[in-house]
Write a protein that holds these residues in place. Structure first.
Motif, PDB file in Angstrom:
ATOM      1  N   LYS A 118      10.458  -5.177  -4.545  1.00 33.99           N
ATOM      2  CA  LYS A 118      10.361  -5.168  -3.043  1.00 33.99           C
ATOM      3  C   LYS A 118       9.564  -6.392  -2.348  1.00 33.99           C
ATOM      4  N   LEU A 119       8.651  -6.718  -2.949  1.00 36.44           N
ATOM      5  CA  LEU A 119       7.812  -7.683  -2.149  1.00 36.44           C
ATOM      6  C   LEU A 119       8.649  -8.985  -2.257  1.00 36.44           C
ATOM      7  N   ILE A 120       9.610  -9.321  -3.230  1.00 36.63           N
ATOM      8  CA  ILE A 120      10.139 -10.545  -3.268  1.00 36.63           C
ATOM      9  C   ILE A 120      11.552 -10.410  -2.304  1.00 36.63           C
ATOM     10  N   ASP A 121      12.077  -9.249  -2.355  1.00 38.55           N
ATOM     11  CA  ASP A 121      13.055  -9.059  -1.362  1.00 38.55           C
ATOM     12  C   ASP A 121      12.560  -9.237   0.144  1.00 38.55           C
ATOM     13  N   GLU A 122      11.635  -8.714   0.438  1.00 39.87           N
ATOM     14  CA  GLU A 122      11.020  -8.738   1.927  1.00 39.87           C
ATOM     15  C   GLU A 122      10.521 -10.073   2.229  1.00 39.87           C
ATOM     16  N   LEU A 123       9.962 -10.963   1.011  1.00 37.76           N
ATOM     17  CA  LEU A 123       9.501 -12.212   1.305  1.00 37.76           C
ATOM     18  C   LEU A 123      10.918 -12.906   1.641  1.00 37.76           C
ATOM     19  N   ASP A 124      12.088 -12.773   0.967  1.00 39.31           N
ATOM     20  CA  ASP A 124      13.356 -13.469   0.883  1.00 39.31           C
ATOM     21  C   ASP A 124      13.768 -13.196   2.595  1.00 39.31           C
ATOM     22  N   ARG A 125      13.671 -11.944   3.173  1.00 43.86           N
ATOM     23  CA  ARG A 125      14.029 -11.606   4.336  1.00 43.86           C
ATOM     24  C   ARG A 125      12.951 -12.546   5.377  1.00 43.86           C
ATOM     25  N   PHE A 126      11.787 -12.238   5.157  1.00 46.33           N
ATOM     26  CA  PHE A 126      10.668 -12.880   5.858  1.00 46.33           C
ATOM     27  C   PHE A 126      11.177 -14.479   6.315  1.00 46.33           C
TER      28      PHE A 126
ATOM     29  N   MET B  97       5.255  -7.528   5.475  1.00 47.43           N
ATOM     30  CA  MET B  97       6.467  -7.483   4.247  1.00 47.43           C
ATOM     31  C   MET B  97       6.888  -5.859   4.590  1.00 47.43           C
ATOM     32  N   ASN B  98       6.692  -5.346   5.729  1.00 51.00           N
ATOM     33  CA  ASN B  98       7.296  -3.991   5.676  1.00 51.00           C
ATOM     34  C   ASN B  98       6.991  -2.903   4.717  1.00 51.00           C
ATOM     35  N   PHE B  99       5.468  -3.115   4.164  1.00 50.82           N
ATOM     36  CA  PHE B  99       5.189  -2.067   3.223  1.00 50.82           C
ATOM     37  C   PHE B  99       4.514  -0.934   3.817  1.00 50.82           C
ATOM     38  N   THR B 100       4.248   0.236   3.403  1.00 53.34           N
ATOM     39  CA  THR B 100       3.527   1.261   4.130  1.00 53.34           C
ATOM     40  C   THR B 100       2.204   1.316   3.396  1.00 53.34           C
ATOM     41  N   TRP B 101       1.155   1.917   4.136  1.00 54.36           N
ATOM     42  CA  TRP B 101      -0.191   1.845   3.486  1.00 54.36           C
ATOM     43  C   TRP B 101      -0.583   2.432   2.216  1.00 54.36           C
ATOM     44  N   ASP B 102       0.381   3.102   1.868  1.00 54.98           N
ATOM     45  CA  ASP B 102       0.289   3.919   0.310  1.00 54.98           C
ATOM     46  C   ASP B 102       1.012   2.998  -0.768  1.00 54.98           C
ATOM     47  N   GLU B 103       1.676   2.094  -0.213  1.00 49.12           N
ATOM     48  CA  GLU B 103       2.295   1.265  -1.299  1.00 49.12           C
ATOM     49  C   GLU B 103       1.697   0.006  -1.809  1.00 49.12           C
ATOM     50  N   VAL B 104       0.689  -0.499  -0.939  1.00 49.47           N
ATOM     51  CA  VAL B 104       0.059  -1.868  -1.122  1.00 49.47           C
ATOM     52  C   VAL B 104      -1.020  -2.025  -2.210  1.00 49.47           C
ATOM     53  N   HIS B 105      -1.642  -1.260  -2.516  1.00 47.40           N
ATOM     54  CA  HIS B 105      -3.064  -1.056  -3.593  1.00 47.40           C
ATOM     55  C   HIS B 105      -2.454  -2.028  -4.897  1.00 47.40           C
ATOM     56  N   GLU B 106      -1.380  -1.217  -5.271  1.00 49.04           N
ATOM     57  CA  GLU B 106      -1.043  -1.796  -7.036  1.00 49.04           C
ATOM     58  C   GLU B 106      -0.534  -3.284  -6.850  1.00 49.04           C
ATOM     59  N   ILE B 107       0.140  -3.637  -5.786  1.00 50.04           N
ATOM     60  CA  ILE B 107       0.395  -5.219  -5.506  1.00 50.04           C
ATOM     61  C   ILE B 107      -0.797  -5.968  -5.524  1.00 50.04           C
ATOM     62  N   SER B 173      -2.333   7.231  -2.980  1.00 51.06           N
ATOM     63  CA  SER B 173      -1.318   7.482  -2.208  1.00 51.06           C
ATOM     64  C   SER B 173      -0.890   8.678  -1.901  1.00 51.06           C
ATOM     65  N   SER B 174      -1.479   9.876  -2.754  1.00 49.00           N
ATOM     66  CA  SER B 174      -0.870  11.128  -2.437  1.00 49.00           C
ATOM     67  C   SER B 174      -1.718  11.419  -1.223  1.00 49.00           C
ATOM     68  N   PHE B 175      -2.924  11.073  -1.045  1.00 51.19           N
ATOM     69  CA  PHE B 175      -3.899  11.268   0.147  1.00 51.19           C
ATOM     70  C   PHE B 175      -3.174  10.696   1.331  1.00 51.19           C
ATOM     71  N   LEU B 176      -2.721   9.494   1.119  1.00 49.04           N
ATOM     72  CA  LEU B 176      -2.288   8.536   2.365  1.00 49.04           C
ATOM     73  C   LEU B 176      -0.900   9.591   2.737  1.00 49.04           C
ATOM     74  N   ARG B 177      -0.256   9.683   1.787  1.00 47.23           N
ATOM     75  CA  ARG B 177       1.164  10.286   2.330  1.00 47.23           C
ATOM     76  C   ARG B 177       0.694  11.746   3.052  1.00 47.23           C
ATOM     77  N   TYR B 178      -0.234  12.515   2.439  1.00 48.19           N
ATOM     78  CA  TYR B 178      -0.538  13.851   3.209  1.00 48.19           C
ATOM     79  C   TYR B 178      -0.922  13.319   4.750  1.00 48.19           C
ATOM     80  N   LEU B 179      -1.773  12.342   5.026  1.00 48.40           N
ATOM     81  CA  LEU B 179      -2.008  11.902   6.298  1.00 48.40           C
ATOM     82  C   LEU B 179      -0.817  11.501   7.074  1.00 48.40           C
ATOM     83  N   ASP B 180       0.053  10.797   6.462  1.00 48.57           N
ATOM     84  CA  ASP B 180       1.361  10.495   7.254  1.00 48.57           C
ATOM     85  C   ASP B 180       2.013  11.755   7.722  1.00 48.57           C
ATOM     86  N   LYS B 181       2.247  12.549   6.621  1.00 47.90           N
ATOM     87  CA  LYS B 181       3.032  13.869   6.839  1.00 47.90           C
ATOM     88  C   LYS B 181       2.296  14.582   8.209  1.00 47.90           C
ATOM     89  N   ASN B 182       1.054  14.652   8.131  1.00 45.84           N
ATOM     90  CA  ASN B 182       0.510  15.358   9.206  1.00 45.84           C
ATOM     91  C   ASN B 182       0.207  14.419  10.572  1.00 45.84           C
TER      92      ASN B 182
END
Ligand SMILES: [Mn+2]
Ligand SMILES: [Mn+2]
Ligand SMILES: [Mn+2]
Ligand SMILES: [Mn+2]
Lengths: 228, 228
Positions: A118-126, B97-107, B173-182
DNA sequence: ACATATTTTTAGATTTGTCTAAATTTTATG
DNA sequence: CATAAAATTTAGACAAATCTAAAAATATGT
């Protein structure tokens, strides 16, 4: 078309070998020797043998003992994805992070191993889907397709011919800084005025300037005679 | 103030240990135990002992056998620089990069190990010197200074009190998605309407909505009662 | 205080990627 | 073709980071 089983991530070292083998295959097609890989990777032939066996085991290479290797379809695709990342990151560094084209390669060597499609595709778009990186090298798309260009080395142009500079064969910092110092940039049209038999140097005209270029320089500048 | 000798780069593993030790030190100040580090790093106490010795050897930790560790000034500074990178990259991923806050930590766990001071300073500029990351965590500046904030857990607010949500204690992720949902987001003002003695759950009002939050939720939301 | 439980460290093995030195295979040459 | 040279592979070692099992030190409870 290969099956997308649950592949473990490759190590950075494995990725670097694949990339090196891809580049060697471009330079002279056919089978690639252990020694050539060792030279490219700045390591020993025995280390290459070890790694080559592992990559072959995992299906990235075709390998026959004593006969050298070449990339399998899976290996070629993987190599292209790493090169895609490398070149997109280089573009990012120059376009958005105020880096110069001679500063980006080392950092892209690190960034190319970040695992996130996802990161690399978003970077491409960006970056608005750039076709080439800061050194004029083409950026493979997400399917691994690369636009092939009709290119020549400046040193191979005839007298009175001209071409637009679209890339460099050597992208070492020192060569790139030489070009900066002499105000030679990608996109410039270069006219060949004279060729010196004695040392293969050439006289060229860029804009309204005349320059004398050694063979070492002219044979590292890639030009195209086609219309873009 | 420590001397800046020609330090070799740390391995990613060494950097991860430093970061873990820093975080543990924040949670409960004082000396940090081998077992606590093993738990945090998802590894075995014996592996921790090995690494702790190496980091102490290199001057990042103070360590006495059987007595646990804490960070030296050099180690604290290094940890803060890694955290700075982590949080700047997380901000980049969300903002650009259009990521959501629950997707970014691992990267960000990968990106935080990229070695380039210039890159991280440029990223800071590119993002307009953000003060906090997508989870509300403060971003250390290039000197390692962090803005300290006057914060409380939502679960510790009195009835009829209110606070602005500025962060999360658990950023899984699970906590962050809970917050989003609510539809609970950073910046929301949360009013405590009622507290249930039985299970420590609380009734809150956010905007014009009433919500029932379990203790598990309320004790992971960080609020401030100060004016920003 | 002193036996027992818990925590921490040591000892020895494993994996990845590398190395050197020696053995093997292929290629070149008279 | 035989033999020397070059390329390649194998064998064995090493460093980093991890593991398991056992030993040592510390903490706890009556
Ligand atoms: Mn490059
Ligand atoms: Mn490039
Ligand atoms: Mn994070
Ligand atoms: Mn964060």
């Amino acid at each position: 078309m290969y099956f997308c089983s649950i592949e473990k991530y490759m190590t950075q070292s494995e990725e670097n070998y694949l990339k090196a083998i891809y580049h060697l295959g471009r330079q002279n097609p056919g089978v690639i020797s252990t020694n050539a890989i060792a030279e490219e990777m700045q390591t020993k032939p025995s280390s290459v043998t070890d790694m080559v066996k592992r990559l072959a085991e995992k299906g990235y290479l075709n390998y026959r003992k004593y006969q050298g290797v070449n990339l399998s379809e899976k290996g070629r695709h993987k190599a292209l994805m790493i090169i895609r990342k490398h070149r997109l990151w280089e573009t990012f560094l120059v376009e958005k992070m105020n880096f110069t084209w001679d500063e980006v390669h080392e950092i892209a060597e690190q960034l190319e191993h970040i695992q996130s499609e996802k990161l690399i595709d978003e970077l491409d778009r960006f970056l608005s889907y750039p076709k080439v990186d800061p050194h004029g090298d083409p950026i493979p798309d997400r399917n691994g397709d690369v636009e092939s260009r009709n290119s020549k080395l400046l040193s191979n142009l005839d007298i009175n011919a001209s071409g637009i500079c679209i890339g460099v064969r050597d992208s070492s910092s020192s060569f790139l800084r030489y070009l900066d110092k002499n105000e030679i940039a990608l996109g410039d049209r270069i006219y060949v005025m004279e060729k010196e038999d004695f040392d293969d140097s050439i006289s060229v005209r860029i804009g309204n300037r005349n320059l004398q270029l050694s063979h070492a320089i002219a044979s590292n500048l890639i030009v195209t005679q086609e219309l873009e």
